[in-house]
Structure formats: C-alpha cells, structure tokens
Design an enzyme around this catalytic site. Structure first.
Site, PDB file in Angstrom:
ATOM      1  N   HIS A 114      48.494  97.845  -9.578  1.00  0.00           N
ATOM      2  CA  HIS A 114      48.036  97.587  -8.211  1.00  0.00           C
ATOM      3  C   HIS A 114      48.040  98.839  -7.337  1.00  0.00           C
ATOM      4  O   HIS A 114      48.001  98.743  -6.117  1.00  0.00           O
ATOM      5  CB  HIS A 114      48.886  96.480  -7.575  1.00  0.00           C
ATOM      6  CG  HIS A 114      48.697  95.156  -8.239  1.00  0.00           C
ATOM      7  ND1 HIS A 114      49.644  94.155  -8.225  1.00  0.00           N
ATOM      8  CD2 HIS A 114      47.659  94.656  -8.959  1.00  0.00           C
ATOM      9  CE1 HIS A 114      49.198  93.107  -8.896  1.00  0.00           C
ATOM     10  NE2 HIS A 114      48.001  93.393  -9.347  1.00  0.00           N
ATOM     11  N   THR A 183      58.726  88.822 -12.285  1.00  0.00           N
ATOM     12  CA  THR A 183      57.377  88.526 -11.812  1.00  0.00           C
ATOM     13  C   THR A 183      57.159  87.022 -11.750  1.00  0.00           C
ATOM     14  O   THR A 183      57.672  86.278 -12.589  1.00  0.00           O
ATOM     15  CB  THR A 183      56.296  89.181 -12.697  1.00  0.00           C
ATOM     16  OG1 THR A 183      54.999  88.817 -12.213  1.00  0.00           O
ATOM     17  CG2 THR A 183      56.418  88.758 -14.147  1.00  0.00           C
TER      18      THR A 183
END
EC number: 2.3.1.286
Length: 249
Positions: A114, A183
């Site tokens: 990201h 996550t």
C-alpha cells in the site's frame, strides 16, 4: 502441528503483516476499535477526490500520522521478524502497512503493498521524494516543477502498485510457510496473498488477537499479540536449530 518445527524446517518462509503489528507500537489501526476511521470519515481524507478537493486538509492528517509514526518504535513483533530474517528463516515480508517500521526494525526485503507514508510523489511531473521526517509545509510542493506532492500511498479506489503486487505474488507463490500477522483479511486484493500461498502448497500460520477472515484457511491459528508470540517463537526456533547443528556430524 508445531509452528517452531515448521519454521526451523522452512526453506522459504514469508511473513504477511497488517495493522495489528503496528498497533503494538502505538500506531492507530484503521479498522480496529479506536482506529483512525472512527475519528475521521475515510472518504474525507484517503481518496483522490478528497485530495483534489482539499489537499491541505489531507496533508494535515498525513502530517499528524507521520508524527505519530516518527515518534513510535518498532514493536517486539517487528524485531522478531527481522531476527528470523537474519537467521535465514524468513525470506521476505509483505506488508499492508505504510509506516516503515519493518525496515526500522532491520527487515531488508520488504514489499509495501500500500505504499509508504515516507514517500511523496508529484501529481504533475511524477518525481518521488524520500522523507526522513514529517513534512514541514502543508501541502508540500515539488522542488522540480512546483506541483503538488501527494503521499505515495494507495488510497481507496486506487489500484495497488503493479511492481509491488507482482513481487508479493511471487514471494507468496514460492513460500513453504506463510506467517500471517495482525491483519483483518478484509482488504482486497492484499487479502488474496494467504490464499495464493495456500494454493501453492504453503502452510499458513496466523497470529492474531482474534480470529479473522484468514482464520478459516489457516493451518494453525495462534491467538495472541504479535509482540508476545513472535519473540517466544524466535527462541524456540533457535533451540531447534542449535539442536540440529549439534546432531550434525
């Protein structure tokens, strides 16, 4: 299935991390209780449209985030992953985080899916700037052409950087153990990584404070904080490797 045995025997362990590991460093998560999105609407800050509408507002938020991260320290989990890499157990880290804490802990092969909050990119000429501290002026401008700089991160509605995605898929595809840490497993396409590894034959080991969308495909789920679980695992792996060396003629 003993995770320390798996790691000690692994030829190509890859780690896949999310916001949970950095939360232990004091970096607010996006999706957990008390996360950043509870304080701000994402569509107001983390989209190309928001930046086009009010770049100064977006940059004030990112400057605040940079200051939080700049003053944070890598967690024991970050250091444990770097130590596993130094031991030759971990071959690479794929992260959804943009904070650079893996690198600060000593990890060398880090794929940032990201982007990075420590890079800025000119929207006019494409020049990229590496930042070693929080920005001073808001919004920052390109030294080459005077254009607006934007954080070099992936915003909602934007595709992942092709080079980073290719590198992540390649790492996952050749892994024999994928260690999934902190996550939620709900942000795509990043959340495909554990499935790619699993389909390629890897064992998937998840370390998380609570079950996630990844848990159903995990071979092993260890409930707990990365900063507590990973350092213990490192010590267990060290013991196994020492025993093997002692037994080798």
């Amino acid at each position: 299935m003993n995770v320390a045995d798996l790691l000690a025997s692994s030829r190509h362990c890859v780690v896949f991390t999310g916001a949970g590991i950095s939360a232990e460093s004091g970096v607010p998560t996006f999706r957990g209780p008390g996360g950043l999105w509870e304080r701000y609407k994402p569509e107001e800050l983390a989209t190309p449209e928001a930046f086009a509408r009010d770049p100064a507002l977006v940059w004030r938020w990112y400057k605040w985030r940079q200051e939080v991260i700049y003053n944070a320290r890598p967690s024991p989990g970050h250091y444990a992953i770097a130590e596993l890499e130094a031991m030759g157990v971990v071959r690479g880290v794929i992260t959804q985080n943009v904070d650079g804490l893996h690198q600060r802990a000593g990890s060398r092969l880090v794929v940032e899916l990201h982007g990075s909050i420590w890079r800025a990119r000119c929207v006019k000429c494409g020049s990229v700037y590496i930042l070693d501290k929080p920005v001073e002026e808001v919004p920052p401008l390109c030294r080459k052409c005077g254009g607006l700089l934007r954080p070099d991160v992936v915003w909602f509605g934007e595709p992942l950087p092709q080079e980073a995605w290719r590198a992540a898929v390649e790492l996952a595809s050749v892994s024999d153990v994928l260690l999934v840490v902190g996550t939620s497993g709900v942000v795509y396409p990043a959340a495909y990584i554990p499935r790619i590894a699993k389909e390629a034959g890897a064992r998937v080991v998840e370390i998380n404070v609570e079950p996630s969308a990844i848990t159903p495909i995990a071979d092993v789920f260890i409930q707990g904080r990365a900063g507590e679980v990973l350092p213990r695992l490192v010590e267990e792996v060290k013991r196994r490797l020492r025993t093997r060396q002692a037994l080798t003629p």
